[in-house]
Write a protein that holds these residues in place. Structure first.
Motif, PDB file in Angstrom:
ATOM      1  N   GLN A 163       0.825  -1.203   0.000  1.00 24.53           N
ATOM      2  CA  GLN A 163       0.000   0.000   0.000  1.00 24.53           C
ATOM      3  C   GLN A 163       0.862   1.257   0.000  1.00 24.53           C
ATOM      4  N   TYR A 167       0.442   3.902  -3.048  1.00 23.00           N
ATOM      5  CA  TYR A 167      -0.050   5.257  -2.804  1.00 23.00           C
ATOM      6  C   TYR A 167       1.030   6.303  -3.012  1.00 23.00           C
ATOM      7  N   HIS A 171      -0.371   8.903  -5.555  1.00 20.78           N
ATOM      8  CA  HIS A 171      -0.808  10.150  -4.935  1.00 20.78           C
ATOM      9  C   HIS A 171       0.307  10.911  -4.212  1.00 20.78           C
ATOM     10  N   TRP A 173       1.768  10.015  -1.484  1.00 25.91           N
ATOM     11  CA  TRP A 173       1.703   9.859  -0.031  1.00 25.91           C
ATOM     12  C   TRP A 173       2.852   8.955   0.397  1.00 25.91           C
ATOM     13  N   HIS A 228      -7.058  -2.698  -0.278  1.00 34.18           N
ATOM     14  CA  HIS A 228      -6.335  -2.411  -1.518  1.00 34.18           C
ATOM     15  C   HIS A 228      -6.408  -3.615  -2.448  1.00 34.18           C
ATOM     16  N   LEU A 266     -10.289   9.127  -3.760  1.00 34.85           N
ATOM     17  CA  LEU A 266     -10.194   7.674  -4.000  1.00 34.85           C
ATOM     18  C   LEU A 266     -11.531   7.169  -4.538  1.00 34.85           C
TER      19      LEU A 266
END
Length: 304
Positions: A163, A167, A171, A173, A228, A266
């Motif tokens: 994850q 991410y 994004h 993150w 996810h 999301l």
């Protein structure tokens, strides 16, 4: 891109040499590797039409015809005689062809077993998962049906790793998200309540394809966490199946409601939650991951 291309070509050169793909006599047999593969498919599919073999192997029709002609000359195959057109006559192995196949199959199994014998159990599983994951990444449609099962040792940490990577790529993150997820799963493992909590893994051909958690928040409230699905496994319904599994567990354990925290951007995840009856009950802008972003709390009531 240049480095990626070079890496794949380096592996291809290693593997073709390793398996003897360019040897004129594959595994010291009377066939080269394309002929050995054709012999395998005939043995697997017989009686089989040449057109089916062409589609299965994605071979040039002329090249396939020449190989079939060589097999006939070696008396490894026969064609049924019902149809006038040779292309419509199913192909079968003769006794000699079956013996040639059995010898090749036995030798290939032996050399693969020799490779595996050099590895311990963990290394074997690493190899098998790496090879399967490579196949699924290059051809997602080649995967079999998915299954959903409870987590095994080591997999909770793998969920955080995957994850965090996904991410970060999609994004931006980075460390803040990874820190939050690591703290979440550390608490899950440390305080795990098997009769009230669970992590489920979606798996395709032995490879992790996604995951979801349900944790006990107290007072009859459960929390859905860390959903996810791997990119190669999307558009198979895995996200919906994971959420459905999570909610069924919550109902069986008589939770009165399930909540979750997600983000407005999301959209695919939000659509899944909405399909299963979750509704957004509040939202707020935060900077936990760096730039301002709108977080949302969703909830579904299960029992009065």
């Amino acid at each position: 891109m240049e480095q990626a291309i070079a890496t794949i070509r380096t592996f291809n050169r290693f593997f073709t040499r390793h398996v003897g793909a360019i040897d004129a006599r594959f595994l010291d047999s009377d066939a080269n590797l394309p002929e050995a593969r054709l012999l395998f498919e005939i043995a697997r599919l017989e009686p089989v039409l040449a057109s089916t073999l062409q589609a299965e192997l994605d071979l040039d029709r002329g090249y396939l015809s020449r190989m079939i002609a060589r097999f006939e000359k070696k008396e490894w195959i026969v064609r049924d005689q019902e149809a006038a057109d040779a292309r419509a006559r199913p192909i079968r192995l003769t006794a000699a062809g079956r013996a040639a196949f059995d010898q090749l199959d036995s030798r290939q199994r032996a050399v693969v077993a020799q490779d595996l014998d050099r590895l311990d159990n963990v290394e074997q599983q690493d190899l098998l998962q790496a090879l399967t994951r490579a196949r699924l990444l290059l051809d997602p449609a080649s995967g079999g049906p998915f299954i959903i099962r409870p987590f095994r040792t080591g997999e909770v940490s793998q969920v955080v790793t995957r994850q965090s990577i996904l991410y970060a790529a999609s994004h931006g993150w980075g460390r803040p998200l990874e820190t939050l997820e690591a703290e979440t799963v550390a608490a899950f493992l440390r305080d795990f309540k098997p009769d009230r909590e669970q992590c489920w893994i979606a798996e395709i051909d032995g490879v992790m394809a996604g995951a979801i958690f349900l944790t006990d928040e107290g007072d009859g409230l459960a929390r859905l966490r860390l959903l996810h699905v791997e990119p190669f496994a999307r558009r198979r319904g895995i996200g919906d199946a994971l959420v459905a599994t999570c909610l069924q567990f919550a109902r069986d354990k008589h939770y009165r409601a399930v909540t979750l925290w997600t983000h407005k951007i999301l959209e695919p995840a939000r659509r899944i939650y909405a399909r299963h009856g979750f509704v957004c009950v509040s939202s707020d802008v935060h900077t936990v991951f760096g730039d301002p972003i709108e977080g949302e709390t969703w909830r579904i009531a299960l029992h009065p």
